[in-house]
Design a protein around this motif. Structure first.
Motif, PDB file in Angstrom:
ATOM      1  N   ILE A 140       0.886  -1.175   0.000  1.00 27.11           N
ATOM      2  CA  ILE A 140       0.000   0.000   0.000  1.00 27.11           C
ATOM      3  C   ILE A 140       0.917   1.216   0.000  1.00 27.11           C
ATOM      4  CG2 ILE A 140      -1.791   1.288   1.273  1.00 27.11           C
ATOM      5  CD1 ILE A 140      -2.857  -1.437   0.755  1.00 27.11           C
ATOM      6  N   LYS A 141       0.610   2.184  -0.885  1.00 30.28           N
ATOM      7  CA  LYS A 141       1.396   3.410  -0.763  1.00 30.28           C
ATOM      8  C   LYS A 141       0.464   4.578  -0.429  1.00 30.28           C
ATOM      9  CE  LYS A 141       1.873   4.785  -5.655  1.00 30.28           C
ATOM     10  NZ  LYS A 141       1.056   5.742  -6.072  1.00 30.28           N
ATOM     11  N   PRO A 142       0.997   5.510   0.367  1.00 28.50           N
ATOM     12  CA  PRO A 142       0.176   6.673   0.725  1.00 28.50           C
ATOM     13  C   PRO A 142      -0.212   7.442  -0.527  1.00 28.50           C
ATOM     14  CG  PRO A 142       2.226   6.615   1.993  1.00 28.50           C
ATOM     15  CD  PRO A 142       2.350   5.561   0.951  1.00 28.50           C
ATOM     16  N   VAL A 143      -1.371   8.090  -0.488  1.00 29.82           N
ATOM     17  CA  VAL A 143      -1.864   8.807  -1.658  1.00 29.82           C
ATOM     18  C   VAL A 143      -1.024  10.045  -1.938  1.00 29.82           C
ATOM     19  CG1 VAL A 143      -3.880  10.011  -2.640  1.00 29.82           C
ATOM     20  CG2 VAL A 143      -4.206   8.007  -1.174  1.00 29.82           C
ATOM     21  N   ASP A 144      -0.609  10.708  -0.895  1.00 29.30           N
ATOM     22  CA  ASP A 144      -0.078  12.060  -1.071  1.00 29.30           C
ATOM     23  C   ASP A 144       1.331  12.280  -0.512  1.00 29.30           C
ATOM     24  OD1 ASP A 144      -0.871  11.584   1.462  1.00 29.30           O
ATOM     25  OD2 ASP A 144      -2.065  13.406   1.708  1.00 29.30           O
ATOM     26  N   ARG A 145       2.040  11.203  -0.198  1.00 32.42           N
ATOM     27  CA  ARG A 145       3.393  11.429   0.330  1.00 32.42           C
ATOM     28  C   ARG A 145       4.229  10.157   0.175  1.00 32.42           C
ATOM     29  NH1 ARG A 145       1.617  10.298   6.516  1.00 32.42           N
ATOM     30  NH2 ARG A 145      -0.411   9.600   5.789  1.00 32.42           N
ATOM     31  N   GLY A 168       9.264   2.436   9.923  1.00 30.61           N
ATOM     32  CA  GLY A 168       8.073   1.927  10.602  1.00 30.61           C
ATOM     33  C   GLY A 168       7.016   1.523   9.596  1.00 30.61           C
ATOM     34  N   ALA A 169       5.935   0.918  10.110  1.00 29.13           N
ATOM     35  CA  ALA A 169       4.872   0.446   9.233  1.00 29.13           C
ATOM     36  C   ALA A 169       3.977   1.605   8.813  1.00 29.13           C
ATOM     37  CB  ALA A 169       4.045  -0.608   9.957  1.00 29.13           C
ATOM     38  N   TYR A 170       3.456   1.540   7.602  1.00 29.50           N
ATOM     39  CA  TYR A 170       2.441   2.495   7.167  1.00 29.50           C
ATOM     40  C   TYR A 170       1.075   1.841   7.406  1.00 29.50           C
ATOM     41  CZ  TYR A 170      -0.553   5.370   4.244  1.00 29.50           C
ATOM     42  OH  TYR A 170      -1.573   6.176   3.815  1.00 29.50           O
ATOM     43  N   GLU A 171       0.372   2.296   8.445  1.00 29.29           N
ATOM     44  CA  GLU A 171      -0.840   1.575   8.863  1.00 29.29           C
ATOM     45  C   GLU A 171      -2.124   2.126   8.255  1.00 29.29           C
ATOM     46  OE1 GLU A 171      -0.347   1.503  13.246  1.00 29.29           O
ATOM     47  OE2 GLU A 171       0.108  -0.618  12.979  1.00 29.29           O
ATOM     48  N   GLU A 172      -2.044   3.291   7.659  1.00 27.58           N
ATOM     49  CA  GLU A 172      -3.271   3.877   7.113  1.00 27.58           C
ATOM     50  C   GLU A 172      -3.631   3.236   5.764  1.00 27.58           C
ATOM     51  OE1 GLU A 172      -2.891   8.250   7.153  1.00 27.58           O
ATOM     52  OE2 GLU A 172      -1.446   7.822   8.757  1.00 27.58           O
ATOM     53  N   GLU A 173      -4.754   3.712   5.218  1.00 24.48           N
ATOM     54  CA  GLU A 173      -5.154   3.210   3.914  1.00 24.48           C
ATOM     55  C   GLU A 173      -4.410   3.965   2.822  1.00 24.48           C
ATOM     56  OE1 GLU A 173      -9.444   3.192   3.747  1.00 24.48           O
ATOM     57  OE2 GLU A 173      -9.458   1.438   5.051  1.00 24.48           O
ATOM     58  N   GLY A 174      -4.490   3.446   1.586  1.00 23.14           N
ATOM     59  CA  GLY A 174      -3.797   4.114   0.486  1.00 23.14           C
ATOM     60  C   GLY A 174      -4.115   3.443  -0.844  1.00 23.14           C
ATOM     61  N   ILE A 175      -3.123   3.402  -1.728  1.00 20.24           N
ATOM     62  CA  ILE A 175      -3.294   2.818  -3.060  1.00 20.24           C
ATOM     63  C   ILE A 175      -2.476   1.528  -3.134  1.00 20.24           C
ATOM     64  CG2 ILE A 175      -2.989   3.181  -5.559  1.00 20.24           C
ATOM     65  CD1 ILE A 175      -4.984   5.148  -4.284  1.00 20.24           C
ATOM     66  N   LEU A 176      -3.068   0.475  -3.731  1.00 25.23           N
ATOM     67  CA  LEU A 176      -2.385  -0.813  -3.770  1.00 25.23           C
ATOM     68  C   LEU A 176      -1.248  -0.842  -4.796  1.00 25.23           C
ATOM     69  CD1 LEU A 176      -5.011  -1.592  -2.186  1.00 25.23           C
ATOM     70  CD2 LEU A 176      -4.587  -3.917  -3.050  1.00 25.23           C
ATOM     71  N   SER A 219      -7.933   1.672  -4.538  1.00 21.72           N
ATOM     72  CA  SER A 219      -7.815   2.234  -3.195  1.00 21.72           C
ATOM     73  C   SER A 219      -8.014   1.088  -2.195  1.00 21.72           C
ATOM     74  CB  SER A 219      -8.888   3.294  -2.967  1.00 21.72           C
ATOM     75  OG  SER A 219     -10.156   2.667  -2.892  1.00 21.72           O
ATOM     76  N   SER A 220      -7.514   1.290  -0.975  1.00 21.13           N
ATOM     77  CA  SER A 220      -7.670   0.258   0.053  1.00 21.13           C
ATOM     78  C   SER A 220      -9.130  -0.139   0.210  1.00 21.13           C
ATOM     79  CB  SER A 220      -7.161   0.772   1.404  1.00 21.13           C
ATOM     80  OG  SER A 220      -5.763   0.872   1.382  1.00 21.13           O
ATOM     81  N   LYS A 221      -9.994   0.869   0.166  1.00 21.97           N
ATOM     82  CA  LYS A 221     -11.407   0.637   0.386  1.00 21.97           C
ATOM     83  C   LYS A 221     -11.990  -0.291  -0.688  1.00 21.97           C
ATOM     84  CE  LYS A 221     -15.461   3.235   1.827  1.00 21.97           C
ATOM     85  NZ  LYS A 221     -16.516   3.387   0.872  1.00 21.97           N
ATOM     86  N   GLU A 222     -11.677   0.055  -1.954  1.00 19.69           N
ATOM     87  CA  GLU A 222     -12.145  -0.785  -3.060  1.00 19.69           C
ATOM     88  C   GLU A 222     -11.526  -2.180  -2.972  1.00 19.69           C
ATOM     89  OE1 GLU A 222     -12.500   2.317  -6.803  1.00 19.69           O
ATOM     90  OE2 GLU A 222     -10.502   1.887  -6.000  1.00 19.69           O
ATOM     91  N   ALA A 223     -10.228  -2.203  -2.674  1.00 21.95           N
ATOM     92  CA  ALA A 223      -9.502  -3.468  -2.659  1.00 21.95           C
ATOM     93  C   ALA A 223     -10.027  -4.409  -1.576  1.00 21.95           C
ATOM     94  CB  ALA A 223      -8.013  -3.205  -2.457  1.00 21.95           C
TER      95      ALA A 223
END
Lengths: 610, 287
Positions: free
Chosen positions: A363-368, A375-383, A393-397
């Protein structure tokens, strides 16, 4: 001479008159507006304290006011009379729990009367009275009939001091809520109530209470029920026919799995490592972790684990990933095993770093940008790195991957709850006997309704160790209701929260000896229009009472589905105090001061002259 | 040379963390000093036996009576808030009940056999109107506060204000006092039922207050019939005059010009302009 305000005389006079004239008695009057005001009934601990006075003064003012406003009010009082303090008193001073309890009730009842509270005492409910607890047993049998009450061997919280099982709710920071002893885990056969069957409706119906209950209480109940949506995914174990099932709320990260972690209690592991080179090390680790107290396990910061020599196959990538037993996986939540995605879960990340396991970002962050070394990136993002799902997006995925898993038979969509089934078994004397008989021929047999109540034997020896009922032959020994052969009674008694889960219904018809209450009377008075009590009951009692109401509604005993229309959680009565140390600080002296000097300094304080 | 505190504490098995109350007890020092220190410097805590900061309900009932304890608890804070129990607070509640008792007993002979109907309150003096308005405003507020989230504390506060006003009510019209006392007693009934029932009997009623309807405000009494408005002359307030609440500009000017304080500034002058805001203010510009 004008008469002075002689409160003592006045108050004693009216206490007598009110009682003689029975002015607080209530009955159902059809067509008249009713109002049921209820304060949480007390445990008869010995004396009332100021918190009780406040709780009941509020309720009394409401009752008296609404009575004068023309409402037909119900305002009852009773006693939550089973529980450990009575048994502890018996251990300490040899007084029988029944005598201790009834003496306390008599004393406290007098205190409540002295305060002028307008209770209809003819409806008094005392939960240790067989006329009350027989209906606990009756409700239990109804639950047993419907599979809501069941017995299973389970890991339970065990208080080594009280020698009893504790509900999750009775463990506060890993310690026994009553005696503060560190709780350990133990396996023991116990009776459970399937409150999890009601998780969804208990959650949904909180909406009906918005604006009527304090929002903090609603939030606490929501969190306690703890609903989460995700997927159960089956990871086949390499070289075995077994599969490792995991629950995840993040199916969008499934392409980033680099290892699996299971709880020390997971039954699959000892079986699979048996005879392997890893057996000794794995079993040694498991035993070490299991011997820790719940509290010690709760506070471990350092992630720790051991490789089992086993691999699981990620059904989506077909990659082989190692299986670890890890101290941070909890048995009892989800499946007791996880798919570890170190790039997107901080605990997994820490574990991976420690044991040199790969970290694969998916998952990569949308804007950064994100530095996965930090550390881990725990938020949602783009696969990314996720085959055909890249760019979603994480939500769709989450949806797409869950659908894909279901299609392929790799797993299924799962709604998970934090709420556990309620273990009501207590290895204690002073509670409601669970109405079950064990027969070597017929197995588990419920006590027939017409044999209720199963009476608590009076002749017991209470030593503080184990369950006193196990030592009472004439209680233990019985005959099987089915085959008539010799059988053994269940010696567990019920968690006292069972007693308080429906007492408000019994007040509506307190002397019914045919049924727990008549539906007609309960339908007249219920719901409780205003329930007043402390915030400490936000989760335990209030959730259980809601659960019971829903069960009783389902079997047609009550029409309402929520018991308490409005909830008022009253504040505490505090008292300021100063320590001797603080006093010295105020006086600007230390403890080497002469006593007479101290006395003089206190009397000369500025504040004294004001 | 006497003992040091250190030695004294050791002898009595006390430590610096213990409640200073224990030291005060041992030394026989006055409790009111400690109360003052606690109020000023103390730390609020949940009552607990280990901290020795409990207040025993039985002791309080013995000392002040159940009515006082109930009233204090309900008056101290809104039901959902925490509050600190203080000696001053409970004594204040007790003093209030004595004031209620005294004002009714002092006027008992005056009101005992008096009866009244609404008709009696038609043409009242200003003071009588004012006290009746206060009574019915209080009734309205008490009902509103209880219906709105059971705010007993503000309801009781407004009853206390009413009692203060009754103490400064000079005219002592028996009918008005009777109405006020009856309603006062009934309003107190949910909070302090004992004193309410006794006073009820003393003013000649039967039964128990809980059996009577709770007071409802007389909407007519709530309407302000007269109003006091300031009169400015050349921008400075020179007097306050009382006029009917709905008085027109002409009526108000007429009343103002008859007022002695106003006359001082207008006599022999020419009135250039008047500005009037109904019910609020009259402005006169003179030359």
């Amino acid at each position: 001479m004008k008469r002075q305000y002689d409160f003592k005389d006045i108050e004693e006079k009216y206490l007598k008159e009110w009682e003689e004239k029975e002015i607080f008695k209530t009955k159902e009057i059809k067509g008249k507006d009713k109002f049921y005001v209820l304060e949480m009934f007390p445990y008869p601990s010995g004396k009332i304290h100021m918190g009780h006075v406040r709780n009941y003064a509020i309720g009394d003012a409401v009752n008296r006011y609404l009575r004068m406003k023309g409402k037909n009010t119900l305002h009852p009082m009773g006693w939550d009379a089973f529980g450990m303090p009575a048994e502890n008193a018996a251990i300490k001073s040899g007084i029988h729990p029944a005598k201790w309890t009834y003496d306390n009730i008599a004393y406290m009842k007098n205190e409540l009367k002295r305060l002028g509270f307008s209770y209809d005492w003819s409806r008094e409910v005392t939960t240790c009275d067989p006329e009350y607890y027989r209906w606990n047993q009756w409700i239990f049998l109804k639950m047993y009939e419907r599979g809501i009450a069941y017995r299973k061997t389970a890991v339970v919280n065990w208080c080594p001091f009280d020698q009893t099982v504790l509900a999750n709710e009775q463990v506060i920071d890993g310690r026994c809520w009553r005696c503060d002893t560190e709780v350990v885990q133990r396996e023991i056969p116990s009776w459970f109530l399937r409150i999890t069957d009601y998780a969804e409706v208990l959650l949904e119906d909180l909406e009906k209470l918005e604006g009527k209950w304090p929002s903090s209480v609603i939030t606490m109940q929501k969190n306690w029920i703890g609903k989460s949506t995700g997927a159960t995914i089956k990871f086949p174990i390499d070289g075995s026919t077994q599969v490792l099932e995991v629950f995840t709320t993040r199916p969008d990260t499934v392409f980033g799995v680099t290892f699996m972690a299971v709880a020390p209690e997971h039954p699959l592991i000892p079986e699979l490592v048996k005879g392997s080179d890893y057996e000794d090390e794995v079993i040694g680790f498991i035993n070490r972790i299991k011997s820790l107290s719940t509290r010690e396990r709760g506070i471990v910061e350092e992630k720790e684990g051991v490789f089992t020599g086993l691999y699981a196959i990620n059904p989506l990538t077909k990659e082989k990933v190692p299986i670890y037993v890890a101290n941070y996986i909890l048995w009892g939540y989800g499946t007791g095993a996880i798919m570890a995605v170190p790039a997107h879960d901080q605990r997994d990340w820490e574990f991976a770093k420690k044991y040199g396991l790969p970290i694969k970002p998916v998952i990569k962050p949308v804007d950064r940008e994100w530095d996965f070394e930090k550390g881990a990136y725990e938020e949602e993002g783009i696969l990314i790195n996720s085959d055909g799902f890249d760019g979603l997006s994480s939500k769709e995925a989450k949806e797409k991957i869950t659908e894909f898993i279901e299609e392929k038979g790799y797993g299924y969509k799962t709604i998970n709850f934090r709420l556990r089934d309620w273990n009501i078994s207590r290895q204690r004397y002073w509670g409601t006997p669970i109405p079950i008989i064990y027969c070597s021929e017929c197995g588990t047999v419920p006590v027939p309704e017409e044999d209720l109540p199963v009476l608590l034997p009076e002749n017991v020896e209470i030593t503080g160790m184990g369950n006193p009922l196990e030592k009472v032959e004439e209680f233990m020994k019985t005959t099987c209701p089915k085959c008539g052969k010799e059988a053994r009674r269940e010696t567990d008694t019920m968690d006292t929260f069972f007693d308080s889960s429906w007492y408000f219904l019994r007040y509506c018809d307190a002397h019914n000896d045919k049924e727990p209450f008549s539906k007609e009377k309960v339908d007249y008075w219920m719901p409780v229009d205003l329930y007043i009590g402390g915030i400490e009951h936000a989760v335990l009692h209030l959730l259980y009472a809601r659960f019971f109401t829903k069960f009783l509604h389902e079997i047609g005993l009550v029409s309402i589905s929520e018991p308490f229309e409005r909830l008022l959680t009253q504040g505490m009565v505090l008292k300021k105090w100063i320590s001797i140390g603080k006093l010295l600080e105020i006086l600007g002296i230390d403890e080497n001061v002469d006593i007479d000097e101290l006395r003089r300094k206190i009397e000369e304080l500025e504040i004294v002259k004001k | 040379m006497g003992k040091t505190l250190k030695e004294f504490l050791e002898e009595n098995h006390l430590t610096l963390n213990d409640n200073a109350k224990l030291l005060f007890d041992k030394l026989g020092l006055p409790k009111d000093i400690l109360s003052k220190l606690e109020e000023e410097y103390g730390k609020s805590d949940k009552m607990s036996k280990s901290k020795h900061n409990t207040v025993d309900p039985d002791e309080m009932i013995e000392k002040y009576g159940a009515d006082t304890v109930r009233l204090y608890i309900l008056f101290a804070a809104p039901p959902e808030n925490n509050f600190d129990w203080t000696d001053a607070g409970v004594e204040g509640a007790h003093r209030f009940l004595k004031r209620v008792w005294n004002i009714i007993l002092e006027n008992l002979e005056l009101i005992k056999d008096v009866e009244y109907t609404k008709e009696d309150f038609k043409n009242l003096s200003e003071e009588d109107q004012k006290i009746r308005r206060k009574l019915h405003q209080t009734i309205k507020k008490v009902n509103d506060d209880i219906m709105r989230n059971y705010q007993f504390n503000t309801a009781i506060a407004s009853i206390m204000e009413l009692v203060n006003e009754l103490y400064s009510y000079k005219n002592k019209s028996p009918k008005i006092l009777k109405e006020a006392f009856e309603n006062l007693i009934l309003m107190l009934s949910p909070f302090t039922p004992f004193i309410a029932d006794e006073l009820w009997r003393l003013i000649g009623k039967e039964g128990y207050t809980i059996q009577y309807p709770f007071p409802e405000p007389d909407e007519e009494a709530l309407i302000e019939k007269t109003k006091e408005i300031p009169v400015q002359i050349n921008g400075k307030v020179r007097a306050k005059i009382t006029v009917p609440a709905d008085a027109s500009e002409e009526e108000v000017i007429e009343t103002a010009l008859k007022n002695e304080s106003v006359k001082k500034w207008t006599d022999g002058k020419q009135i250039v302009k008047t500005i009037f805001i109904k019910g609020k203010i009259l402005n006169i510009v003179v030359k």
